[in-house]
Structure formats: C-alpha cells, structure tokens
Design an enzyme around this catalytic site. Structure first.
Site, PDB file in Angstrom:
ATOM      1  N   ALA A   1       0.968  -1.287   0.027  1.00 40.19           N
ATOM      2  CA  ALA A   1       0.016   0.097   0.137  1.00 40.19           C
ATOM      3  C   ALA A   1       0.776   1.172   0.110  1.00 40.19           C
ATOM      4  O   ALA A   1       0.425   2.292  -0.657  1.00 40.19           O
ATOM      5  CB  ALA A   1      -0.971  -0.086   1.324  1.00 40.19           C
ATOM      6  N   ASP A   2       1.888   1.197   0.849  1.00 39.27           N
ATOM      7  CA  ASP A   2       2.892   2.603   0.935  1.00 39.27           C
ATOM      8  C   ASP A   2       3.494   2.795  -0.262  1.00 39.27           C
ATOM      9  O   ASP A   2       3.413   3.795  -0.922  1.00 39.27           O
ATOM     10  CB  ASP A   2       3.804   2.440   2.209  1.00 39.27           C
ATOM     11  CG  ASP A   2       3.208   2.006   3.282  1.00 39.27           C
ATOM     12  OD1 ASP A   2       3.124   2.806   4.099  1.00 39.27           O
ATOM     13  OD2 ASP A   2       2.742   0.820   3.354  1.00 39.27           O
ATOM     14  N   ILE A   3       3.912   1.621  -0.935  1.00 40.40           N
ATOM     15  CA  ILE A   3       4.741   1.951  -2.278  1.00 40.40           C
ATOM     16  C   ILE A   3       3.909   2.221  -3.534  1.00 40.40           C
ATOM     17  O   ILE A   3       4.224   3.271  -4.160  1.00 40.40           O
ATOM     18  CB  ILE A   3       5.362   0.445  -2.714  1.00 40.40           C
ATOM     19  CG1 ILE A   3       6.571   0.206  -1.481  1.00 40.40           C
ATOM     20  CG2 ILE A   3       6.062   0.592  -3.981  1.00 40.40           C
ATOM     21  CD1 ILE A   3       6.990  -1.410  -1.787  1.00 40.40           C
ATOM     22  N   SER A   4       2.652   1.636  -3.447  1.00 39.24           N
ATOM     23  CA  SER A   4       1.710   1.925  -4.492  1.00 39.24           C
ATOM     24  C   SER A   4       1.306   3.467  -4.385  1.00 39.24           C
ATOM     25  O   SER A   4       1.151   4.162  -5.253  1.00 39.24           O
ATOM     26  CB  SER A   4       0.495   1.008  -4.405  1.00 39.24           C
ATOM     27  OG  SER A   4       0.839  -0.195  -4.454  1.00 39.24           O
TER      28      SER A   4
ATOM     29  N   GLY B   1       2.899   5.941  -2.961  1.00 34.16           N
ATOM     30  CA  GLY B   1       3.925   6.689  -3.344  1.00 34.16           C
ATOM     31  C   GLY B   1       3.946   6.986  -4.513  1.00 34.16           C
ATOM     32  O   GLY B   1       4.070   7.973  -5.372  1.00 34.16           O
TER      33      GLY B   1
END
Length: 297
Positions: free
Chosen positions: A80-83, A85
């Site tokens: 979720a965090d990478i997406s 970003g």
C-alpha cells in the site's frame, strides 16, 4: 512548519512548492477546503503551491493471500505504501504539467489514500467480481482462470510458468514429451478442462519436472518463448546477474557507513536517465547548500 516552507520558497528563487503530508490528523478539514486553502497559502501566481496528502486506513486485502487451507497471509512488502508513493508521483507530475499548460493556476491539492492505492491491485479480481458478483476465494499460487499458470516443483527448486494460450500449451507439452498421453487427453484438451482438472494435471506435470533442475526447464521454456522463471530467495534475487546487468543493484558511498548497496530505479531512458550521485541525506544535511544555490541574493 507549513508557513516556514512557504515563506522559505518566497525568499528563494523557487517557483514550485510541493508539500507532502503523510499524517491523517486534520485531513477532513484540509480536503473540504481544498483549492480554497491553496489559494490562501499561495495567493499569487509567482509560486505554484501543491499539497500532497497521504492518508492511512487500516483495511487490506489479506483475505486473498494464502492457500485455500490456510488463514489469510500478510503480504511481505509494504504494498500500500509503495503504491501510494507511485500514484503520488504521478499526481505531482500531472499537476506540474497542468500548471505548464495553464499559468493562471496557482495551486493543487492531491489526495492519495493508501487504501485507494491498494484497491487498484484488485485489477482482474475486481473486474470478475463486478461481472458475476461472486466473492473470490484464496487460491494460493494458482491462477483463477488459466492452467497451468503457477509455481511447479523441479528437482532443485520451484519455478513459475505461465501457459496463457493453447499455442503455448502445445509447446509446453512437446518439451515435457507428453503430447500423446496428456495434451490430447479429454480432461486437459482445453484451458477450461485443465482448470476443472487442475489437481490431476499439476500432479502429472510435477512428476516429470522433478527429474531435472529448474535451470534446465527454464532454458527449454524460454527457447520456445514460454514465460518462465525461477522462484528465488531474496539473496538469490539481489545477486542475480541479470538484475546487475540492468543496474538494479547500485553502490553509493556514505560518509558514516562507507560503501552501501541499494536497489536501483527500474526506469531506464535512452537519454538523461536516473543517476546515483548522492547518499541518502542525513537530517538537514543539505539545507545550507540549497539556500545558497537558490538564494535571490
């Protein structure tokens, strides 16, 4: 503070201000004000103000991960965090381009929720649900509609294959020398039949493939344009010659740690591509340098 950032931008030769906030506190107020808040903070067109708000929501898609027999499994990376970003980067670039096309714009408010970014990963699973309104079930590593399209056991390790068409299926059968007894078997003659008889088919395939190492099979498959690859541990991946040849493993000198390795940027360009000139900065390390470079004086 936000005011300090805005005032610093005006004191320097900076035409774009991008403020990224990853705290959910006060988000509902900021979202409601939206463009009005931007216009108050950046009233003139001399500075283009952009606020990117990343909000967290405690919802995930773990119900899809894991085998049929297991409980839901956590995805090992911060999906979720990478997406979020990546989507934030796309939003920022889109906003800057919008400003280049219309100089009268003086700001933008970009709202990225982690749960929204994560939901986009449903992709074909979401489309299938909208079509038949049936709740998807955990299938482990198997593909819900294509077979064989999953990891298989070889002699030394697992590999993954993707037999997505009937043409690839026939090539695959020729390599395994099963054209007579499997390829033309009524239970496996079409993808739909192979899906219905997945359990029996995988047992037959693995009984053959465990006789040779994964590299042997992968070489045969790639030669016939069949998508296939090894399932590696992280240490094997990070030492992979192919990744190194694509500059995905970079070395940077750090003043406190010496030479450190890092995962590179997957974007490659024919001109002016990514470079790795500096180590990850320590807190405030470049403040004086930036102020000196962009000072109006």
């Amino acid at each position: 503070s936000e005011m300090c950032i805005r005032d610093s931008a005006r004191s320097l030769k900076i035409k774009r201000v991008i403020l990224i906030d990853n705290q959910s506190k006060g988000f509902s107020v900021k979202k409601e004000l939206g463009d009005a808040l931007i216009k108050v903070r950046y009233p003139a067109n001399d500075i283009y103000g952009m606020e990117v708000f990343l909000s967290f929501c405690a919802e995930d898609q773990n119900f899809l991960t894991g085998s049929k027999e297991s409980s839901p499994a956590r995805y090992p990376s911060a999906m979720a965090d990478i997406s979020a970003g990546i989507y934030a980067t796309i939003g920022i670039l889109s906003s800057l381009y919008k400003r280049d096309c219309n100089k009268k714009l003086n700001g933008d408010f970009i709202d990225i929720a982690l749960v929204d970014a994560q939901t986009t990963w449903l992709a074909n699973i979401g489309s299938s649900f909208f079509m038949d309104n049936k709740r998807p079930t955990r299938m482990g590593n198997a593909h819900p509609t294509i077979c064989p399209y999953q990891p298989l056991k070889a002699k030394d390790k697992m590999l993954i294959i993707a037999i997505g068409t009937e043409r690839l299926w026939k090539k695959f059968c020729r390599i395994l020398q099963i054209t007579e007894n499997v390829m033309n078997d009524p239970k496996f003659v079409t993808n739909a039949k192979r899906n219905d008889n997945r359990h029996d088919l995988i047992k037959i395939l693995e009984k053959i493939m465990v006789k040779k190492n994964a590299d042997y099979w992968i070489e045969q498959f790639i030669h016939e344009d069949i998508p296939a690859g090894p399932i590696n541990f992280p240490d094997e991946t990070l030492e992979d010659a192919h990744l190194k040849s694509r500059n995905m493993i970079v070395e940077i000198e750090h003043p406190a740690l010496g030479i450190i390795k890092s995962i590179g940027n997957p974007i490659n360009m024919s001109q002016n591509g990514p470079t790795y000139r500096r180590h990850p900065p320590r807190l405030g390390e470049h403040n004086k340098e930036i102020r000196k470079k962009y000072s109006k004086d």
